[in-house]
Write a protein that holds these residues in place. Structure first.
Motif, PDB file in Angstrom:
ATOM      1  N   GLN A  21      39.488  42.233  43.588  1.00 40.33           N
ATOM      2  CA  GLN A  21      39.371  42.463  42.147  1.00 40.33           C
ATOM      3  C   GLN A  21      40.534  43.284  41.612  1.00 40.33           C
ATOM      4  O   GLN A  21      40.995  43.087  40.510  1.00 40.33           O
ATOM      5  N   ASP A  82      35.674  40.342  26.032  1.00 41.52           N
ATOM      6  CA  ASP A  82      35.996  41.777  26.055  1.00 41.52           C
ATOM      7  C   ASP A  82      37.363  42.036  25.446  1.00 41.52           C
ATOM      8  O   ASP A  82      38.225  42.702  26.031  1.00 41.52           O
ATOM      9  N   LYS A 103      40.036  41.480  29.087  1.00 40.52           N
ATOM     10  CA  LYS A 103      39.852  41.995  30.445  1.00 40.52           C
ATOM     11  C   LYS A 103      39.104  40.984  31.309  1.00 40.52           C
ATOM     12  O   LYS A 103      38.507  40.029  30.819  1.00 40.52           O
ATOM     13  N   ASN A 104      39.153  41.230  32.623  1.00 45.16           N
ATOM     14  CA  ASN A 104      38.334  40.496  33.594  1.00 45.16           C
ATOM     15  C   ASN A 104      38.613  38.995  33.625  1.00 45.16           C
ATOM     16  O   ASN A 104      37.694  38.184  33.714  1.00 45.16           O
ATOM     17  N   ASN A 116      40.279  40.361  38.215  1.00 45.79           N
ATOM     18  CA  ASN A 116      40.050  41.133  36.981  1.00 45.79           C
ATOM     19  C   ASN A 116      41.363  41.446  36.270  1.00 45.79           C
ATOM     20  O   ASN A 116      41.678  42.586  35.973  1.00 45.79           O
ATOM     21  N   ASP A 118      44.032  41.706  33.308  1.00 44.88           N
ATOM     22  CA  ASP A 118      44.163  41.823  31.849  1.00 44.88           C
ATOM     23  C   ASP A 118      45.105  40.737  31.349  1.00 44.88           C
ATOM     24  O   ASP A 118      46.056  40.348  32.030  1.00 44.88           O
TER      25      ASP A 118
END
Length: 444
Positions: A21, A82, A103-104, A116, A118
């Protein structure tokens, strides 16, 4: 025992998941993967999958954030969420541009994946590289990939190799030169030398694989970084904040330790275009694609190292656009094309041995073909003096329809030898016009 084994396996999977991640991980046994790229105008275009959608990105050591440009319905297509509004600033004379930070997101490049990541989505329709390059380019990726993996950029064979730092092993290379990297705002800088007016000058340059020129220098009288008397004003490129203009010239030499390139192309961007870039006081310019391509380059951010090994492009002559024309793909146009249709009937004058008559019947079809438009025209250039104008759509070049060429093939013609004659047929507001000019070597 089975329960304990299950818990161990669960912990192992969760640990790997958490690890992947936070960074790019190469998901194969070798922890290394080779990805082919398109090489357009000294730039590397790589395939990138974002949230399951396959896109094309410019690999750019000069950017600190992954940015996606001019992608319609990006929120729905990429399923990004997000989001928050921010403003980005880059080269050019304009203002900061509005972007959405998401994000993510899941990024995949070959076998390298990050869970994850950006992403910064810019909706300004003017920020679109595809028309200038003639191929789809949806965004730019830089620091987030380079910080996690050792990236080999093999310009000669058109591939990059991504390797996890822990698995990378350097080979003995007597014909290589290795440099320490310095970082400012997550961008890599290298110390090298230029020779201007017979004076050797140490310079600190941004390594900018997202620039198609050879070398940019910021003029500084105190250091002796000034253009010689032989230069011309020109369009240099596009930045996040608009177009960049400046002087084009030549320098005596550019040196990377034992590698010395003579009479290299140089551009001196005007001060308004680079005001943001000059916030780093130690920076003297940029080292870009037309020099980088002459080497196979290993970027190792983890150890702050860069390695150069010269390749087949090393001795390629430094040239430049001798026409004064910059073209861009601007939509499509209907083209009437002739196709030969063969049929049997009594209208033909041709008869074969069996007595069958064959007629060659000229028929036509209309097809949608790319339209190449003049978007920049250098004042006092050969094309300018011939009478060509911005907005002219090129229909043919040297008697051959323009759509038979790629955009890059046409642009390469403008880099040809001094004195080469160029004949253009253009459409200007539905009026067909013909122009002829000769390429001129300004520095000859």
């Amino acid at each position: 025992m089975k329960k304990a084994l299950a818990l161990i396996l669960l912990f192992f999977c969760l640990s790997n998941f958490s690890y992947s991640q936070g960074k790019f991980v190469v998901q194969n046994k070798k922890r290394s993967d080779k990805i082919r790229f398109k090489f357009i105008n000294n730039l590397i275009i790589i395939p990138v999958e974002i949230n399951g959608v396959e896109l094309s990105f410019l690999l750019d050591t000069g950017v600190s954030k992954p940015i996606i440009f001019n992608f319609l319905n990006v929120s729905d297509t990429l399923k990004i969420k997000d989001t928050e509004k921010i403003y980005l600033r880059g080269l050019g004379e304009g203002e900061s541009v509005e972007a959405l930070r998401s994000k993510n997101n899941v990024f995949r490049i070959g076998d390298a994946i990050k869970l994850n990541q950006d992403l910064y989505a810019v909706y300004d329709t003017n920020l679109n590289f595809a028309p200038r390059l003639g191929v789809p380019v949806h965004g730019i990726l830089g620091f987030d990939l380079f910080k996690d993996l050792v990236v080999e950029m093999n310009y000669s064979h058109k591939y990059i190799r991504l390797t996890e730092s822990e698995k990378y092993r350097y080979k003995d290379c007597k014909k290589c030169e290795r440099f320490n990297l310095e970082f400012y705002n997550n961008k890599p800088y290298i110390n090298s030398k230029v020779k201007i007016k017979n004076k050797q000058i140490p310079v600190k340059l941004l390594i900018d694989s997202g620039g198609s020129d050879a070398l940019w220098l910021f003029e500084d009288d105190t250091l002796g970084i000034v253009s010689n008397k032989k230069y011309f004003e020109d369009f240099l490129g596009h930045g996040l904040s608009g177009s960049v203009y400046g002087k084009r010239s030549k320098i005596d030499e550019f040196s990377l330790k034992s590698f010395v390139l003579k009479r290299a192309n140089v551009a001196y961007p005007d001060s308004t275009s680079i005001s943001h870039a000059r916030k780093f006081k130690g920076r003297n310019g940029s080292l870009a694609g037309n020099i980088l391509k002459r080497f196979n380059v290993i970027m190792d951010y983890r150890n702050a190292l860069v390695t150069f090994k010269k390749n087949g492009y090393y001795h390629e002559k430094f040239s430049y656009n001798k026409s004064g024309i910059e073209l861009a793909h601007n939509g499509v146009r209907f083209v009437k094309e002739r196709e030969n249709y063969i049929s049997d009937n009594n209208l033909s004058n041709e008869t074969n041995q069996n007595g069958t008559k064959i007629v060659f019947d000229a028929r036509y079809k209309f097809s949608l073909k790319p339209a190449y438009e003049i978007v920049e025209l250098r004042i006092d250039s050969p094309a300018y003096r011939a009478g060509l104008k911005n907005g002219d759509v090129v229909l043919s070049i040297n008697g051959k329809p323009a759509h038979h060429y790629t955009l890059q093939e046409i642009m390469y013609m403008f880099y040809d030898d001094d004195g080469k004659r160029i004949r253009l047929k253009v459409d200007r507001d539905d009026v067909i016009l013909n122009y002829t000019f000769q390429l001129e070597d300004f520095f000859k």
